[in-house]
Design an enzyme around this catalytic site. Structure first.
Site, mmCIF file in Angstrom:
data_model
loop_
_atom_site.group_PDB
_atom_site.id
_atom_site.type_symbol
_atom_site.label_atom_id
_atom_site.label_comp_id
_atom_site.label_asym_id
_atom_site.label_seq_id
_atom_site.Cartn_x
_atom_site.Cartn_y
_atom_site.Cartn_z
ATOM 1 C CG ASP A 23 -1.642 1.248 1.461
ATOM 2 O OD1 ASP A 23 -2.377 1.629 0.545
ATOM 3 O OD2 ASP A 23 -1.498 1.878 2.536
ATOM 4 C CG LEU A 24 1.603 3.333 -3.020
ATOM 5 C CD1 LEU A 24 1.396 4.034 -4.357
ATOM 6 C CD2 LEU A 24 3.061 2.931 -2.858
ATOM 7 C CG ASP A 25 -2.064 7.593 -0.336
ATOM 8 O OD1 ASP A 25 -1.009 8.158 -0.676
ATOM 9 O OD2 ASP A 25 -3.098 7.600 -1.036
ATOM 10 C CG ASP A 192 -2.609 2.619 6.255
ATOM 11 O OD1 ASP A 192 -2.480 2.467 5.021
ATOM 12 O OD2 ASP A 192 -3.525 3.291 6.762
HETATM 13 MG MG LIG Z 1 -3.055 3.250 3.163
#
Ligand SMILES: [Mg+2]
Length: 244
Positions: A23-25, A192
């Site tokens: 995942d990034l954000d 996250d």
């Molecule tokens: Mg995220």
């Protein structure tokens, strides 16, 4: 690495994977400071180019417009760029400015949205991991790895906006596995969000690591998880655990 939801002693050996999916954000960088700054810059641009719209909607008002579009058009939920662009078109129209300004206004927002500040452990951790594992990004957001400066570390990036389906749907995880030419259980996904990343990846047959950067993060969300997962606080801990 600590176990989530199930005691460590009963966790099956999930390591080593053959590739990592990220995942990034909020996994590699905090997203909300970036979005807030992008909305301030967008509002500043509107003050010059569409003053009636800027007067009618402050930065918080622009966010409300965008959230209203998200509520009214859930079918666009996988495409954050479209929702932002349409909200700008609507705001410009309501204020009596030229709705065609939505395109250049969106460009201002989108440029600023790429100017993320990586978590302190992110670049070094990714470099360590990328030396051993192919990395793929799986994101529901609209960040551009090339513009963020991380494209050299990732083999592929699968975004919900381009793919047309977002996490937690298994199909976006399977698309990432196809890019890697691997089967789901050979890939470890790190993110996250307990529901989108951890539950989504586990249900798609991948292994999962919850990136829990802050005490209390995600505690309010307790999806029913089909299989055990691990938890790390940062990428240094993950690289150490994977022996990188
Ligand atoms: Mg995220």
């Amino acid at each position: 690495m600590t176990a989530g939801s199930i005691p460590e002693s009963v966790l099956p050996a999930i390591l080593p994977p053959l590739a990592l999916s990220f995942d990034l954000d909020d996994t590699l960088w905090p997203i909300w400071p970036t979005i807030e700054r992008a909305e301030r810059l967008l509002h500043g641009w509107l003050q010059t180019h569409a003053p009636a719209t800027a007067a009618r909607f402050d930065a918080a008002g622009l966010r409300l417009l965008r959230n209203d579009i998200a509520r009214r058009f859930p079918e666009w939920g996988h495409d954050l760029s479209r929702m932002r662009r349409e909200s700008l078109r609507e705001g410009l129209t309501i204020a009596g400015d030229d709705p065609a300004l939505a395109e250049p206004a969106f460009d201002v927002f989108f440029d600023a949205r790429q100017q993320v500040e990586l978590y302190a452990d992110a670049r070094d951790g990714l470099e360590r991991l990328a030396r051993r594992f192919p990395l793929v990004a799986v994101t529901n957001g609209n960040s551009d790895l090339a513009r963020v400066g991380l494209d050299g570390l990732f083999r592929h990036s699968v975004s919900a906006s381009k793919f047309g389906i977002g996490k937690p749907d298994a199909r976006i995880f399977h698309a990432a596995c196809r890019h890697l030419d691997l089967r789901p259980h050979e890939v470890l996904h790190i993110g996250d969000d307990l529901a989108l990343d951890v539950a989504g990846a586990l249900d798609a047959g991948l292994e999962a690591v919850w990136m829990r950067r802050h005490e209390g993060a995600g505690d309010e969300v307790a999806p029913v998880l089909s299989r055990p997962y691990h938890t790390v606080a940062n990428l240094t801990e993950l690289a150490d655990a994977l022996g990188c």
